[in-house]
Design a protein around this motif. Structure first.
Motif, mmCIF file in Angstrom:
data_model
loop_
_atom_site.group_PDB
_atom_site.id
_atom_site.type_symbol
_atom_site.label_atom_id
_atom_site.label_comp_id
_atom_site.label_asym_id
_atom_site.label_seq_id
_atom_site.Cartn_x
_atom_site.Cartn_y
_atom_site.Cartn_z
ATOM 1 N N VAL A 66 16.103 9.752 8.072
ATOM 2 C CA VAL A 66 16.015 8.557 8.924
ATOM 3 C C VAL A 66 15.772 7.312 8.061
ATOM 4 C CG1 VAL A 66 14.680 7.420 10.739
ATOM 5 C CG2 VAL A 66 15.344 9.821 10.998
ATOM 6 N N HIS A 67 14.935 7.467 7.029
ATOM 7 C CA HIS A 67 14.721 6.333 6.123
ATOM 8 C C HIS A 67 16.050 5.811 5.572
ATOM 9 C CE1 HIS A 67 10.487 5.408 5.451
ATOM 10 N NE2 HIS A 67 10.206 6.688 5.649
ATOM 11 N N GLY A 68 16.834 6.717 4.997
ATOM 12 C CA GLY A 68 18.080 6.304 4.340
ATOM 13 C C GLY A 68 19.161 5.871 5.304
ATOM 14 N N HIS A 119 9.118 4.615 13.183
ATOM 15 C CA HIS A 119 9.650 5.886 12.651
ATOM 16 C C HIS A 119 8.484 6.805 12.289
ATOM 17 C CE1 HIS A 119 11.504 8.882 10.204
ATOM 18 N NE2 HIS A 119 11.386 8.273 9.036
ATOM 19 N N HIS A 120 7.489 6.245 11.590
ATOM 20 C CA HIS A 120 6.368 7.103 11.197
ATOM 21 C C HIS A 120 5.506 7.517 12.380
ATOM 22 C CE1 HIS A 120 6.264 8.441 7.098
ATOM 23 N NE2 HIS A 120 7.072 7.436 6.864
ATOM 24 N N ALA A 121 5.476 6.689 13.414
ATOM 25 C CA ALA A 121 4.749 7.117 14.620
ATOM 26 C C ALA A 121 5.430 8.347 15.202
ATOM 27 C CB ALA A 121 4.703 5.982 15.637
ATOM 28 N N TRP A 129 -2.096 11.473 5.195
ATOM 29 C CA TRP A 129 -2.178 10.124 4.622
ATOM 30 C C TRP A 129 -1.493 9.134 5.534
ATOM 31 C CZ3 TRP A 129 1.100 6.144 3.122
ATOM 32 C CH2 TRP A 129 0.424 5.047 2.582
ATOM 33 N N HIS A 130 -0.271 9.469 5.984
ATOM 34 C CA HIS A 130 0.466 8.537 6.832
ATOM 35 C C HIS A 130 -0.224 8.336 8.187
ATOM 36 C CE1 HIS A 130 3.719 8.961 3.838
ATOM 37 N NE2 HIS A 130 4.126 7.795 4.288
ATOM 38 N N ARG A 131 -0.910 9.362 8.699
ATOM 39 C CA ARG A 131 -1.616 9.173 9.980
ATOM 40 C C ARG A 131 -2.699 8.104 9.844
ATOM 41 N NH1 ARG A 131 -3.121 14.184 13.670
ATOM 42 N NH2 ARG A 131 -0.987 13.733 14.315
ATOM 43 N N LEU A 158 18.012 11.416 0.159
ATOM 44 C CA LEU A 158 17.512 11.191 -1.205
ATOM 45 C C LEU A 158 16.411 10.132 -1.288
ATOM 46 C CD1 LEU A 158 20.798 11.508 -3.318
ATOM 47 C CD2 LEU A 158 19.439 13.258 -2.183
ATOM 48 N N PHE A 159 15.655 9.980 -0.210
ATOM 49 C CA PHE A 159 14.540 9.023 -0.172
ATOM 50 C C PHE A 159 13.566 9.296 -1.342
ATOM 51 C CE2 PHE A 159 10.336 7.789 1.837
ATOM 52 C CZ PHE A 159 10.598 6.437 1.942
ATOM 53 N N GLY A 160 13.402 8.311 -2.198
ATOM 54 C CA GLY A 160 12.488 8.497 -3.342
ATOM 55 C C GLY A 160 13.180 8.942 -4.617
ATOM 56 N N PRO A 188 13.266 15.504 9.673
ATOM 57 C CA PRO A 188 14.186 14.368 9.588
ATOM 58 C C PRO A 188 13.635 13.140 8.848
ATOM 59 C CG PRO A 188 12.980 14.234 11.640
ATOM 60 C CD PRO A 188 12.456 15.444 10.912
ATOM 61 N N HIS A 189 12.394 13.187 8.350
ATOM 62 C CA HIS A 189 11.783 11.969 7.817
ATOM 63 C C HIS A 189 12.643 11.263 6.775
ATOM 64 C CE1 HIS A 189 9.486 10.105 4.501
ATOM 65 N NE2 HIS A 189 9.005 9.382 5.483
ATOM 66 N N ASP A 190 13.048 11.994 5.744
ATOM 67 C CA ASP A 190 13.776 11.367 4.636
ATOM 68 C C ASP A 190 15.119 10.788 5.082
ATOM 69 O OD1 ASP A 190 11.728 12.038 2.936
ATOM 70 O OD2 ASP A 190 12.764 13.744 2.012
ATOM 71 N N GLN A 245 1.705 9.154 -0.046
ATOM 72 C CA GLN A 245 1.728 10.546 -0.460
ATOM 73 C C GLN A 245 3.043 11.157 -0.020
ATOM 74 O OE1 GLN A 245 -0.835 12.481 -1.913
ATOM 75 N NE2 GLN A 245 -2.025 10.648 -2.286
ATOM 76 N N HIS A 246 3.907 11.422 -0.978
ATOM 77 C CA HIS A 246 5.140 12.130 -0.671
ATOM 78 C C HIS A 246 5.182 13.386 -1.521
ATOM 79 C CE1 HIS A 246 6.411 8.018 0.716
ATOM 80 N NE2 HIS A 246 6.660 8.769 1.764
ATOM 81 N N GLY A 247 5.854 14.412 -0.990
ATOM 82 C CA GLY A 247 6.008 15.634 -1.769
ATOM 83 C C GLY A 247 4.742 16.425 -1.950
ATOM 84 N N MET A 283 0.830 -1.200 0.000
ATOM 85 C CA MET A 283 0.000 0.000 0.000
ATOM 86 C C MET A 283 0.864 1.250 0.000
ATOM 87 S SD MET A 283 -2.862 -1.418 2.594
ATOM 88 C CE MET A 283 -3.248 0.145 3.270
ATOM 89 N N HIS A 284 2.061 1.151 0.592
ATOM 90 C CA HIS A 284 2.981 2.293 0.584
ATOM 91 C C HIS A 284 3.693 2.380 -0.758
ATOM 92 C CE1 HIS A 284 6.422 4.850 1.798
ATOM 93 N NE2 HIS A 284 5.546 5.372 2.629
ATOM 94 N N GLY A 285 4.214 1.259 -1.217
ATOM 95 C CA GLY A 285 4.931 1.259 -2.489
ATOM 96 C C GLY A 285 5.324 -0.151 -2.864
ATOM 97 N N ILE A 315 10.399 -1.574 11.590
ATOM 98 C CA ILE A 315 10.794 -0.319 12.244
ATOM 99 C C ILE A 315 10.166 0.889 11.552
ATOM 100 C CG2 ILE A 315 12.933 0.241 10.976
ATOM 101 C CD1 ILE A 315 12.474 0.452 14.798
ATOM 102 N N PHE A 316 9.773 0.696 10.274
ATOM 103 C CA PHE A 316 9.127 1.773 9.515
ATOM 104 C C PHE A 316 8.006 2.409 10.329
ATOM 105 C CE2 PHE A 316 5.367 2.849 6.988
ATOM 106 C CZ PHE A 316 5.858 3.750 6.062
ATOM 107 N N TRP A 317 7.194 1.564 10.938
ATOM 108 C CA TRP A 317 5.978 2.041 11.614
ATOM 109 C C TRP A 317 6.304 2.841 12.858
ATOM 110 C CZ3 TRP A 317 2.013 1.194 8.408
ATOM 111 C CH2 TRP A 317 2.229 0.236 7.410
HETATM 112 CU CU LIG Z 1 8.297 7.503 5.417
#
Ligand SMILES: [Cu+2]
Lengths: 259, 509
Positions: free
Chosen positions: B215-217, B252-254, B88-90, B439-441, B211-213, B79-81, B45-47, B248-250
């Motif tokens: 932390v992903h990378g 981080h998004h929390a 959306w992420h909530r 450079l996430f995405g 910091p979102h992007d 939804q990014h950008g 659902m995310h990607g 861990i994604f979840w």
């Molecule tokens: Cu994310």
């Protein structure tokens, strides 16, 4: 209004005024417009050089070109907000007008050049001396083939390009001009087939043009997608209309998250 | 009330909520891909990317994807950008938390299970929570579902040592007082840009781009698989197409979700958009509505307006202080406005290019540097405005560094960004860090869905402070501003990372 929406209006309002001007001019001149007449006139019913010469003198190339550019302005201006907003945002403030002018020059010149093959295609069609039904069938299938082709989608995708643009000196001028040229190339590729529609519609020409123009705008609202042979129609607009209608039909959904 | 708690403060590496999370994740991982309540369905659902999923063993070559109707309705929604990033992420987290809770209950666990958050900013908590980094369950058996092999961390010489280097992240977005900003090179706002009918994705908002992007990378990292690809392959967390596969994604998004509410509570100016096109979501533009399956598989459609009503979302957080400090700095939403004059909204602000680099800058190895020629007239304008006090009700003068059309094939890359002022007549040069970009995405933005070259991503960093520091200085060269990009991990040549243009932009009256 959001800051980004305000910025878009800075481009959209002048473009809308210019486009409206072009539409008014086309409507005002509709009875003496010669481009459509030229393309669909019955001087072509019998092929002869004399008649061709007569036609050329009767329809001056300069006024034909002027009409063509007016038509391009009316139909294409509403689709240029993204690209022109990009030029404006990426230019030094004292160069904005100049860069936008160069963009338009590059864009217009390229569309001017595109007119030659399109007009010749129309002439060729006339020379075939087909019945109206056959003409519609031929042009219609040409349009459909192009619309559903990967090449068309590739052009449409590139209409959204926003490349880096130089900001200082001659490089900035060349960048704006070059962006105008490349945008027009992808735009011609996207639009040429549908622009045959108004030419073949002899009555209600202006209406056909308006409908085509609306379709071209709607096409651009869809997300870019991988080019392929497929049946496509502007689905974003369809969903948008459906959404607006259903909001109107049922009360707004403001409920809280169900536990 | 359900309370989401700090993962580092649950009372042990394998405290009950983590143990139950692990059991539930294990149960969901064993479900078929096409099941709306399976682990992999939720990640999709995310990607989704067939090549990476199959290479990492998250999909067998013969395995069926969800049916077209489900695929179109639920998958690849993230939804990014755009200004829809946070809402959306909530909703995505709410749906996920419900699914995990339902699964925990079905395994005879507690009915008040909540998703923990990972606040990497809090002192001593920037390391990956230990339960996620061990291949073993606490009893030593080795199939811990929280462990992910493709989570390599920030240092390729120590793959698997996962932490968030604090020098590469910051909470500057918390100091931005508008939810939505401009697309033309000024501040994009805390939550991101109103993209209107235009296609979104290339311009991340402030909290998304820091910091979102990063932390992903930094968590996901990347690794070379010479037999599979000349380019580095991303860790699961490093790219939107696999991020949801990592447990861990979840968390981080929390934390990002928590920061949204922290932001709203910390200043009376910090409010969500009132525009109906935000409240009703992208569906109001003819785009996809927000929808996730509930634990029973039925679709739940939600809107940003619902997500914005925090009292109604059904959960809260144990702590709203951004960095986890004692909450002294966090004023209540009901508190009287602070003394500061209300800043004029940036709608209608002048956003103007001050200078821009002429050529694309390739980034490889430890980084790259270049210099940005500045237009003398524009510099004089900015310096003049900075030298005079801001009139009441006027906009403060701000300066931004734009990294435009950043392209390449390394989503894990994080670049520290420095501005450099060269000394004149023997005076020393000065350099200031102005943040970092993640450079996430980037891969998707470089090679778009459409299969042609994309325009890449663009980044905006606030450089008002260093600019102000040197704007009036006679000892530095102000005709050019140096920009240095320093890679946290070496950038592979084969990743073809480049910055199309670097510009300096002013925003003000
Ligand atoms: Cu994310």
């Amino acid at each position: 209004m959001t800051p980004a929406a305000y910025e878009r209006l800075q481009i959209r309002i002048p473009l809308a005024i210019a486009a409206a001007g072009a539409w008014v001019a086309m409507a005002a001149m509709s009875h003496e417009r010669k481009l459509v007449a030229f393309c669909s006139s019955d001087v072509w019913t019998a092929l002869s050089l004399d008649r061709f010469a007569l036609a050329i003198t009767f329809y001056s190339p300069a006024s034909l070109a002027g009409e063509w550019m007016l038509m391009v302005a009316a139909m294409m201006m509403p689709t240029l907000a993204g690209a022109m907003g990009h030029v404006r945002a990426r230019s030094l403030p004292h160069r904005r007008k100049r860069s936008l002018a160069l963009f338009i020059i590059g864009y217009g010149a390229t569309w001017g050049a595109c007119s030659i093959p399109i007009v010749f295609a129309m002439l060729a069609l006339q020379l075939l001396q087909l019945s109206p039904v056959a003409t519609i069938a031929l042009v219609g299938s040409l349009i459909l083939i192009w619309q559903f082709s990967p090449a068309k989608q590739a052009c449409l995708n590139r209409c959204h390009d926003q490349p880096p643009l130089a900001a200082h000196g001659i490089a900035a001028d060349l960048a704006a001009l070059g962006y105008g040229v490349t945008q027009a190339i992808w735009c011609c590729g996207t639009c040429w087939a549908l622009m045959l529609v108004p030419f073949t519609a002899q009555d209600g020409h202006l209406l056909a043009m308006a409908a085509t123009s609306a379709y071209l705008i709607a096409e651009r609202l869809d997300q870019p997608r991988r080019p392929a042979w497929e049946i496509r129609w502007p689905s974003t607009v369809a969903r948008l209309l459906w959404f607006r209608l259903s909001v109107w039909r049922r009360p707004e959904n403001t409920g809280r998250v169900a536990a | 009330m359900l309370v989401r708690k700090n993962v580092w403060e649950l009372g042990g590496d394998w405290a009950d909520p983590i143990l139950w999370y692990a059991r539930a994740v294990g149960a969901l991982k064993s479900k078929p891909l096409a099941d709306r309540t399976s682990w992999r369905f939720w990640a999709g659902m995310h990607g989704y990317d067939q090549g990476l999923w199959e290479f990492y063993g998250y999909k067998a070559a013969h395995e069926k994807l969800p049916a077209k109707a489900d695929f179109d309705e639920f998958w690849q929604q993230c939804q990014h950008g755009s200004w829809y990033f946070l809402p959306w992420h909530r909703g995505y987290l709410i749906g996920f938390e419900k699914l995990i809770r339902a699964t925990v209950v079905s395994l005879k666990g507690p009915a008040d299970w909540t998703l923990p958050y990972w606040n990497y900013f809090k002192t001593g908590q920037n390391g990956l929570p230990p339960a996620f980094g061990s291949p073993d369950w606490p009893d030593g058996k080795g199939n811990n579902p929280l462990f992910v092999e493709q989570r390599w961390g920030p240092d390729p010489s120590k793959p698997g040592k996962v932490f968030v280097p604090l020098k590469a992240v910051n909470l500057d977005a918390m100091g931005v007082h508008e939810f939505t900003g401009v697309a033309s090179g000024g501040d994009r706002g805390f939550g991101g840009i109103d993209t209107g009918f235009e296609h979104s994705g290339t311009k991340h908002g402030d909290i998304e781009s820091q910091p979102h992007d990063q932390v992903h990378g930094l968590v996901g990292g990347e690794k070379m698989f010479p037999k599979a690809s000349p380019r580095p392959l991303p860790g699961l967390m490093s790219t939107p197409v696999t991020a949801g596969l990592d447990p861990i994604f979840w968390l981080h998004h929390a934390n990002i979700d928590r920061l949204w509410q922290s932001w709203r509570l910390s200043d009376h100016r910090n409010t969500d958009p009132e525009e109906s096109s935000w409240k009703k979501g992208p569906a109001s533009h003819g785009k996809h509505q927000f929808v996730v399956p509930l634990p029973d598989g039925s679709p739940w459609v939600y809107t940003p307006q619902q997500m914005s009503d925090f009292a109604g979302v059904g959960y809260t957080y144990s702590d709203f202080s951004p960095a986890g400090a004692r909450p002294a700095a966090v004023a209540s939403a009901a508190a009287a406005p602070s003394g500061a004059a209300t800043m004029t909204k940036s709608t209608g602000a002048a956003v103007e290019v001050v200078g821009a680099s002429a050529k694309a800058l390739a980034v490889a190895g430890s980084g790259a540097q270049t210099s940005v020629p500045v237009d003398a007239r524009m510099h004089a304008k900015v310096a003049g405005k900075m030298a005079t006090a801001v009139a009441p009700g006027a906009r403060e003068e701000r300066v931004f560094l734009n990294l435009e059309n950043v392209r390449g094939y390394s989503d894990a890359t994080v670049l520290q960004v420095y501005v450099h002022f060269a000394g004149k007549d023997g005076a020393p040069s000065a350099e200031r860090q102005v943040g970092s970009i993640g450079l996430f995405g980037i891969t998707k933005a470089t090679e778009t869905d459409a299969g042609h070259k994309g325009d890449g991503l663009s980044y905006v960093l606030n450089i008002t402070k260093p600019y102000q520091e040197f704007a009036g200085s006679a000892n530095v060269d102000l005709a050019n501003i140096g920009v240095r990009l320093e890679a946290v991990a070496p950038v592979q040549q084969s990743a073809e990372v480049s910055v199309g243009r670097i510009s300096v932009v002013r925003q003000g009256d």
